[in-house]
Design a protein around this motif. Structure first.
Motif, short mmCIF file in Angstrom:
data_model
loop_
_atom_site.label_atom_id
_atom_site.label_comp_id
_atom_site.label_asym_id
_atom_site.label_seq_id
_atom_site.Cartn_x
_atom_site.Cartn_y
_atom_site.Cartn_z
N ARG A 1 0.79 -0.82 -4.05
CA ARG A 1 2.21 -0.50 -4.15
C ARG A 1 2.55 -0.30 -5.63
NH1 ARG A 1 7.16 -4.42 -2.47
NH2 ARG A 1 6.34 -4.00 -0.42
N CYS B 1 -0.88 3.18 0.65
CA CYS B 1 -0.03 2.68 -0.44
C CYS B 1 1.44 3.05 -0.26
CB CYS B 1 -0.51 3.27 -1.76
SG CYS B 1 -0.31 5.06 -1.80
N LEU B 2 2.26 2.39 -1.06
CA LEU B 2 3.66 2.77 -1.21
C LEU B 2 3.88 3.15 -2.67
CD1 LEU B 2 6.67 2.72 -0.05
CD2 LEU B 2 6.81 0.51 -1.20
N TYR B 3 4.39 4.33 -2.90
CA TYR B 3 4.72 4.75 -4.26
C TYR B 3 6.15 5.25 -4.26
CZ TYR B 3 4.86 7.57 -8.52
OH TYR B 3 5.21 8.12 -9.73
N THR C 1 4.50 7.21 1.24
CA THR C 1 4.07 6.06 2.02
C THR C 1 2.58 6.15 2.38
OG1 THR C 1 4.83 7.23 3.98
CG2 THR C 1 6.34 5.61 3.02
#
Ligand code: FES
Ligand SMILES: [Fe+2]
Lengths: 419, 162
Positions: free
Chosen positions: B144, B42-44, B64
């Motif tokens: 995301r 994921c992207l946070y 990331t």
């Protein structure tokens, strides 16, 4: 400078070596006003911008020196100007945006308009309307510009001063600070973004914090655990000749996990059971041939320049009364960074700023002091680690740079550290 | 699950339920469960609006991978020093902005209230979420999540995720 050992006498007890700061300097509104006048609007150079924040003609940025609002502009010929953000008419803020681009500066109140150097260009109804009103015949437009500050730059950092007496910027900064600035700003930089945090404490508690290598490995456990910074590292605390600026640096490659574990035995700050599931956070690059991986350069009165691993940033202090200040972090990289390096810097930005894994505690440290000293303004702190004197050291177990800051402050504001 | 086979109402319900679960985990201090709502890659990102608007990348929090979310939580539990605070997320204006077979994009507004140890409550952070949601390993997860916060000036520090 007064670097003589100061001994503190407490009635009935033998004197002790150390330095004491009366807590009233953090709480007294009268002292705060004196600081605004004698320090921020006095004979000092204050950081106001990085040149890359205003690269093009017409670019402007509004910011503060202490609590005084100023505008930084780049005019048509590329010159950088800093003017007071206060209309020469009746005192309104002329610039109401944090940043932008404009051909001129216009006050919305009565539309007095200024060029980017602050000269008054014109005002509505100067000659009245239908023969009525208008400014007096002796009105001299050239006498009503925005107040202009002195401006000097070094390696892309813009400083301004209200004083016509302060020495030129490079002399003011001195060789220690100039050396670190030339090292970090060794080639063109690019802007990566800002972070702001509002801290409920006096600005000088932060000035102490950034001159304090003693706390760095004890308060910031993340630092210690991952070896970004340990007091056992090869490093130094250096103070400039006036005491007002200081530089702390350390070299992470000097870590020795086994020896460090025993040095920190029994202390909360060395948690070896903690490892990162995603080590890419700390997978950086060696950037400087000198091997230095951490620099905290504290410039009096309102700037910190930092390198922590691959994070590069300036931190500007904006005061908000005796018990609050804002810290504005402007992160940068080098213009020639490749895309991998961009990613490294953005990822390591997790380490610093208000959510920084190694910097968030500093706000808390400032606030717990401010909360505890309220209402007891005659008591004093005790600063003695490393010998209780404003001297350089080739180790990090010292508070010498804090004493340097206070000795310079004493000369400007005045208080007696022996009482 | 093919998102295109769901009605608008079903989709809205599913997305809202995920958002609520997310807020509950944070507000109830069940942070160890919070990374589970994300995919592994994921992207946070929690980023100030003044940076997002200028196309600048520096974020307060930038992860990331799910492992980086876990590291944030472990650091918060074991390394970081911060005052006791409670947070409460108020979510609103959840809407689906794009639907593909295997990806839903959604936007919502949020407000985080903060209660300090002395019992005083203040608005801590206001902003919007831009989410990418997928169905993976038996449930909806964020691939995301970007929180763009209007509150450019953070009150003291940010330790818990937004
Ligand atoms: S105060 Fe600015 S034009 Fe009147
Ligand atoms: Fe610190």
């Amino acid at each position: 400078m007064e670097s003589a050992e100061i001994t503190i006498g407490v009635e009935g007890l033998a004197p002790e070596t150390g330095y004491r700061v009366p807590y009233r300097v953090f709480t007294d509104p009268e002292i705060y006003q004196r600081e605004q006048r004698e320090i921020f609007r006095g004979a000092t150079w204050n950081f106001v911008a990085l040149e890359v924040e205003i690269p093009n003609p017409g670019d402007f940025k509004s910011t503060f020196i202490g609590e005084t609002p100023v505008i930084v502009t780049r005019d048509g010929d590329g010159t950088i100007n800093v003017v007071l953000n206060r209309c020469a008419h009746r005192g309104a803020l002329v610039c109401r945006q944090p940043r932008g681009n404009a051909a001129s500066l216009e006050c919305v109140y009565h539309q007095w308009s200024y060029d980017l150097k602050g000269n008054l260009l014109g005002l509505p109804f100067r000659r009245g309307m239908r023969g009525q009103g208008g400014m007096p015949a002796d009105f001299d437009i050239s006498r009503h510009g925005l107040d202009r500050l002195r401006v000097e730059t070094i390696c892309g950092l813009v400083f301004a001063s209200f004083s016509d007496k302060v020495e030129p910027l490079r002399l003011y900064l001195g060789p220690l600070a100039v050396g670190h600035i030339e090292r970090l700003f060794n080639r063109p930089i690019k802007l990566l973004g800002d972070q702001r945090q509002y801290i409920h404490g006096n600005w000088k508690l932060y000035a102490e914090n950034v001159r304090d290598p003693y706390h760095a490995s004890l308060l910031h456990l993340f630092h210690t655990t991952f070896g970004l910074y340990r007091a056992t590292q090869q490093g130094a605390s250096r103070i400039d000749a006036t005491g007002r600026h200081s530089a702390l640096h350390s070299v992470a490659s000097s870590n020795n996990d086994a020896a460090d574990k025993s040095a920190y035995a029994g202390m909360r700050s060395f948690d070896t059971g903690f490892s990162l599931q995603d080590p890419s956070l700390l997978a950086g690059r060696k950037e400087f041939v000198d091997g230095i991986t951490l620099v905290i350069l504290a410039l009096f009165p309102n700037l910190v320049v930092q390198q922590i691993a691959n994070t590069l940033a300036v931190r500007q202090i904006v005061t908000h009364g005796t018990d609050a200040f804002e810290l504005v972090w402007t992160h940068f990289g080098y213009a020639d960074d490749d895309s991998d390096m961009d990613q490294i810097r953005l990822k390591q930005a997790n380490l610093i700023g208000p959510a920084g894994l190694i910097s968030m505690e500093d706000g808390e440290a400032v606030e717990i002091v401010q909360a505890a000293i309220k209402g007891d303004s005659e008591r004093r702190s005790f600063i003695a680690m490393g010998g209780g004197q404003a001297v350089d050291s080739d180790h990090l177990v010292t508070e010498g740079a804090i004493i340097g800051f206070w000795q310079n402050y004493e000369r400007i504001i005045g208080f007696d550290p022996t009482k | 699950m093919n998102f295109r086979t769901l009605t608008a109402a079903e989709l809205h319900y599913e997305i809202s339920a995920l958002q609520v679960e997310y807020a509950d985990l944070l507000d109830d201090d069940r942070l160890e469960d919070w990374p589970e709502l994300f995919t592994e890659t994921c992207l946070y990102q929690v980023i100030a609006r003044e940076n997002a608007d200028r196309g600048l990348g520096v974020a307060a929090i930038f992860c990331t991978s799910r492992a980086m979310l876990v590291d944030r939580v472990v650091s918060l539990r074991r390394a970081n020093i911060y005052p006791l605070r409670h947070h409460r997320h108020i979510l609103s204006a959840v809407r689906v902005t794009a639907v593909a077979d295997d990806l839903v994009q959604a936007q919502s507004s949020y407000l985080v209230l903060q209660t300090r140890a002395d019992g005083a409550t203040e608005i801590y952070n206001a902003g919007k979420y831009l989410d990418h949601i997928v169905f993976a390993y038996g449930r909806l997860r964020f691939s995301r999540k970007i929180a763009i916060f209007d509150t450019n000036r953070v009150d003291t520090l940010m330790v818990t995720p937004i």
